[in-house]
Design an enzyme around this catalytic site. Structure first.
Site, PDB file in Angstrom:
ATOM      1  N   ARG A 179       0.817  -1.225   0.000  1.00  0.00           N
ATOM      2  CA  ARG A 179       0.000   0.000   0.000  1.00  0.00           C
ATOM      3  C   ARG A 179       0.845   1.268   0.000  1.00  0.00           C
ATOM      4  O   ARG A 179       0.352   2.345  -0.318  1.00  0.00           O
ATOM      5  CB  ARG A 179      -1.002  -0.042   1.162  1.00  0.00           C
ATOM      6  CG  ARG A 179      -2.207  -0.903   0.794  1.00  0.00           C
ATOM      7  CD  ARG A 179      -2.988  -1.325   1.987  1.00  0.00           C
ATOM      8  NE  ARG A 179      -2.313  -2.414   2.675  1.00  0.00           N
ATOM      9  CZ  ARG A 179      -2.428  -2.687   3.950  1.00  0.00           C
ATOM     10  NH1 ARG A 179      -3.194  -1.958   4.702  1.00  0.00           N
ATOM     11  NH2 ARG A 179      -1.783  -3.703   4.485  1.00  0.00           N
ATOM     12  N   GLU A 184       6.512 -10.944  15.346  1.00  0.00           N
ATOM     13  CA  GLU A 184       6.100 -11.541  16.616  1.00  0.00           C
ATOM     14  C   GLU A 184       6.528 -13.018  16.652  1.00  0.00           C
ATOM     15  O   GLU A 184       7.075 -13.504  17.629  1.00  0.00           O
ATOM     16  CB  GLU A 184       4.588 -11.411  16.769  1.00  0.00           C
ATOM     17  CG  GLU A 184       4.128 -11.537  18.191  1.00  0.00           C
ATOM     18  CD  GLU A 184       2.615 -11.432  18.322  1.00  0.00           C
ATOM     19  OE1 GLU A 184       2.117 -11.670  19.417  1.00  0.00           O
ATOM     20  OE2 GLU A 184       1.947 -11.130  17.304  1.00  0.00           O
TER      21      GLU A 184
END
Ligand code: AMP
Length: 174
Positions: free
Chosen positions: A59, A96
């Protein structure tokens, strides 16, 4: 001026539980609002002599390309591994769970060239920090990092210390 935040759709639990996804397609589809968002981003750096936009997949391409067109300067894509066809530099970063990486063509930015890095959203800052390293490897002179959206509560800005970091819309919680 439109309230740009009104045009961002929050999609709960996407792509996984607990994440509030900030969907910008609801802003992009409104011609005047999209136009205004690009102009607001452009104003933030109008006093600098930027020579190239580095846009982050995917994006970041939308806003980065619009800015490059507006300023009549070049656009450089930063992509996920294996997508760029010529010789690349690569930078890995922590997620993560596990790691991810970004790549840029080796000849995309030249020594001391004034560069602006663009993405749609700053979350943990891992992607943008890795992109900063890529541009530095090639000797680019980073003028700033610009985002449409910043998730303040994830403190991504901490990873971009020492750079001019700008965002237009901020969220204080999911
Ligand atoms: P980060 O490396 O954690 O700063 O993540 C930044 C990238 O992940 C950006 O390119 C965003 O497009 C995407 N991203 C992360 N979190 C979100 C979210 N809550 N909503 C939409 N996109 C996100």
């Amino acid at each position: 001026m439109a309230d740009l935040q009104k045009f961002i759709r929050n999609v709960p639990d996407f792509p996984k539980k607990g994440i509030g996804f900030k969907d910008i397609t609801t802003l992009l589809r409104e011609g005047k609002v999209f136009h205004e968002a690009v102009d607001v981003l452009a104003e933030k750096f109008s006093d600098k002599e930027i020579r190239k936009i580095v846009g982050i997949e995917s994006r970041g391409f939308i806003f980065g390309a619009a800015l490059a067109y507006k300023w009549n300067i070049g656009f450089v894509p930063v992509r996920k591994p294996g997508k760029l066809p010529a010789a690349t530099v690569k930078e890995e970063y922590e997620l993560e769970y596990g790691t991810d990486a970004v790549e840029m063509h080796k000849d995309a930015v030249s020594q001391n060239e004034k560069v602006l890095i663009v993405d749609d959203l700053l979350a943990t800052g891992g992607t943008a920090a890795a992109t900063l390293k890529l541009v530095r490897k090639l000797g680019g002179d980073i003028q700033g990092v610009v985002f449409l959206i910043e998730l303040n509560f994830l403190n991504g800005r901490e990873k971009l210390k020492g750079y001019d970091v700008i965002s237009i819309i901020q969220y204080d919680s999911e």
